[in-house]
Design an enzyme around this catalytic site. Structure first.
Site, PDB file in Angstrom:
ATOM      1  N   ASP A  18       0.827  -1.214   0.000  1.00 50.82           N
ATOM      2  CA  ASP A  18       0.000   0.000   0.000  1.00 50.82           C
ATOM      3  C   ASP A  18       0.862   1.265   0.000  1.00 50.82           C
ATOM      4  O   ASP A  18       2.011   1.257   0.443  1.00 50.82           O
ATOM      5  CB  ASP A  18      -0.845   0.067   1.283  1.00 50.82           C
ATOM      6  CG  ASP A  18      -1.917  -1.005   1.334  1.00 50.82           C
ATOM      7  OD1 ASP A  18      -2.065  -1.762   0.363  1.00 50.82           O
ATOM      8  OD2 ASP A  18      -2.606  -1.076   2.372  1.00 50.82           O
ATOM      9  N   HIS A  31      -6.023   2.980  -4.010  1.00 47.99           N
ATOM     10  CA  HIS A  31      -5.984   3.252  -2.564  1.00 47.99           C
ATOM     11  C   HIS A  31      -6.412   4.708  -2.325  1.00 47.99           C
ATOM     12  O   HIS A  31      -5.893   5.362  -1.438  1.00 47.99           O
ATOM     13  CB  HIS A  31      -4.563   2.985  -2.074  1.00 47.99           C
ATOM     14  CG  HIS A  31      -4.418   2.774  -0.590  1.00 47.99           C
ATOM     15  ND1 HIS A  31      -5.301   2.030   0.161  1.00 47.99           N
ATOM     16  CD2 HIS A  31      -3.468   3.218   0.285  1.00 47.99           C
ATOM     17  CE1 HIS A  31      -4.895   2.024   1.424  1.00 47.99           C
ATOM     18  NE2 HIS A  31      -3.797   2.748   1.539  1.00 47.99           N
ATOM     19  N   HIS A  78      -5.507   9.424   0.005  1.00 47.52           N
ATOM     20  CA  HIS A  78      -5.346   8.681   1.258  1.00 47.52           C
ATOM     21  C   HIS A  78      -6.065   9.350   2.436  1.00 47.52           C
ATOM     22  O   HIS A  78      -5.580   9.378   3.562  1.00 47.52           O
ATOM     23  CB  HIS A  78      -3.853   8.498   1.605  1.00 47.52           C
ATOM     24  CG  HIS A  78      -3.592   7.276   2.450  1.00 47.52           C
ATOM     25  ND1 HIS A  78      -3.549   7.324   3.819  1.00 47.52           N
ATOM     26  CD2 HIS A  78      -3.367   5.981   2.121  1.00 47.52           C
ATOM     27  CE1 HIS A  78      -3.294   6.098   4.282  1.00 47.52           C
ATOM     28  NE2 HIS A  78      -3.195   5.268   3.275  1.00 47.52           N
ATOM     29  N   HIS A  94       3.811  -2.093   3.300  1.00 51.06           N
ATOM     30  CA  HIS A  94       3.834  -0.683   2.889  1.00 51.06           C
ATOM     31  C   HIS A  94       5.167  -0.341   2.229  1.00 51.06           C
ATOM     32  O   HIS A  94       6.203  -0.413   2.883  1.00 51.06           O
ATOM     33  CB  HIS A  94       3.573   0.220   4.096  1.00 51.06           C
ATOM     34  CG  HIS A  94       2.206   0.009   4.681  1.00 51.06           C
ATOM     35  ND1 HIS A  94       1.942  -0.973   5.610  1.00 51.06           N
ATOM     36  CD2 HIS A  94       1.021   0.619   4.414  1.00 51.06           C
ATOM     37  CE1 HIS A  94       0.650  -0.955   5.898  1.00 51.06           C
ATOM     38  NE2 HIS A  94       0.056  -0.004   5.187  1.00 51.06           N
TER      39      HIS A  94
HETATM   40 ZN    ZN Z   1      -2.610   3.328   3.191  1.00 47.89          ZN
END
Ligand code: ZN
Length: 226
Positions: free
Chosen positions: A44, A95, A99, A189
């Site tokens: 992500d 995503h 964010h 991540h």
């Molecule tokens: Zn995120």
């Protein structure tokens, strides 16, 4: 409706919009099939110019196909990395554009965050995202219609070795190994939300792949796991 009634009703409406949607998400978000020892790696918050290319190099060397849930604004700023993710054959996920937590987005803002992110990623990568993941896994009721409209199922995760608090690269590997079960979707991540997350992930990734394979797992693309 009087102002007093509206003020009293507002918390209940907000709770349904957010917490209520989390219950729907628990039932409807896509999960890995629990058949065989298979797991999928998902990343992500990128693309990140410092860390994503290194992650892509490791995945290419290890012949692992993963999924990247990109932030639309970052994909627009780093289109060459988004294009490489696509060219390397990884799955693409949306995503959101910026964010932002969907818990503080109105239905119109939700559609905007999801739609603008989707189209920015498609333009940068050269093909549209196949999946959607909300920031921090926080959903709202408006999200379901928006992702259905774009044909991008909401995919959460079952293993998150590093959440909102930093953990060392060694702990990241240990936690992932302990928590992974057949059909696991690991949430990693490749960019910093938590400071230093991208660097820790890059450091941990080769050992993480080794330890999962050592435990008998085949790392498969997200599209094959679902
Ligand atoms: Zn995120």
């Amino acid at each position: 409706m009087t102002a007093a009634v509206l003020i009293c009703a507002a918390p209940a409406l907000w709770a349904t919009y957010t917490w209520g949607s989390q219950l729907v998400a628990l039932g409807s978000a896509r999960r890995g099939r629990r058949v065989g020892r298979m797991a999928a790696l998902t990343f992500d918050d990128g693309p990140d110019p410092r860390h994503t290319p290194a992650v892509l190099d490791i995945l290419a060397r290890e012949r692992v196909s993963a999924a990247f849930f990109l932030i639309g604004a970052r994909a627009e700023a780093e289109p060459h990395i988004a294009r490489r993710i696509s060219a390397d054959g990884h799955d693409l996920g949306n995503h959101t554009w910026s964010h932002k937590s969907l818990w503080i987005c109105s239905p119109a803002e939700t559609r905007q965050e999801i739609g603008r992110g989707h189209h920015a990623i498609a333009a940068a990568a050269g093909r549209p995202p196949q999946f959607f993941r909300p920031p921090w896994g926080m959903t709202n009721l408006a999200m379901f219609g928006a992702v259905r409209h774009l044909d991008t199922p909401c995919v959460l995760w079952s293993v998150q070795p590093e959440g909102r608090r930093a953990v060392s690269a060694a702990d990241l590997v240990r936690r992932a190994a302990q928590a992974t079960r057949p059909g696991a979707i690991l949430d990693l991540h490749d960019a910093d939300g938590v400071p230093g997350a991208g660097a820790r992930l890059t450091q941990a990734l080769p050992a993480l792949i080794d330890v999962l394979r050592g435990a008998g797992y085949t790392l498969v693309p997200l599209r094959d796991l679902l």
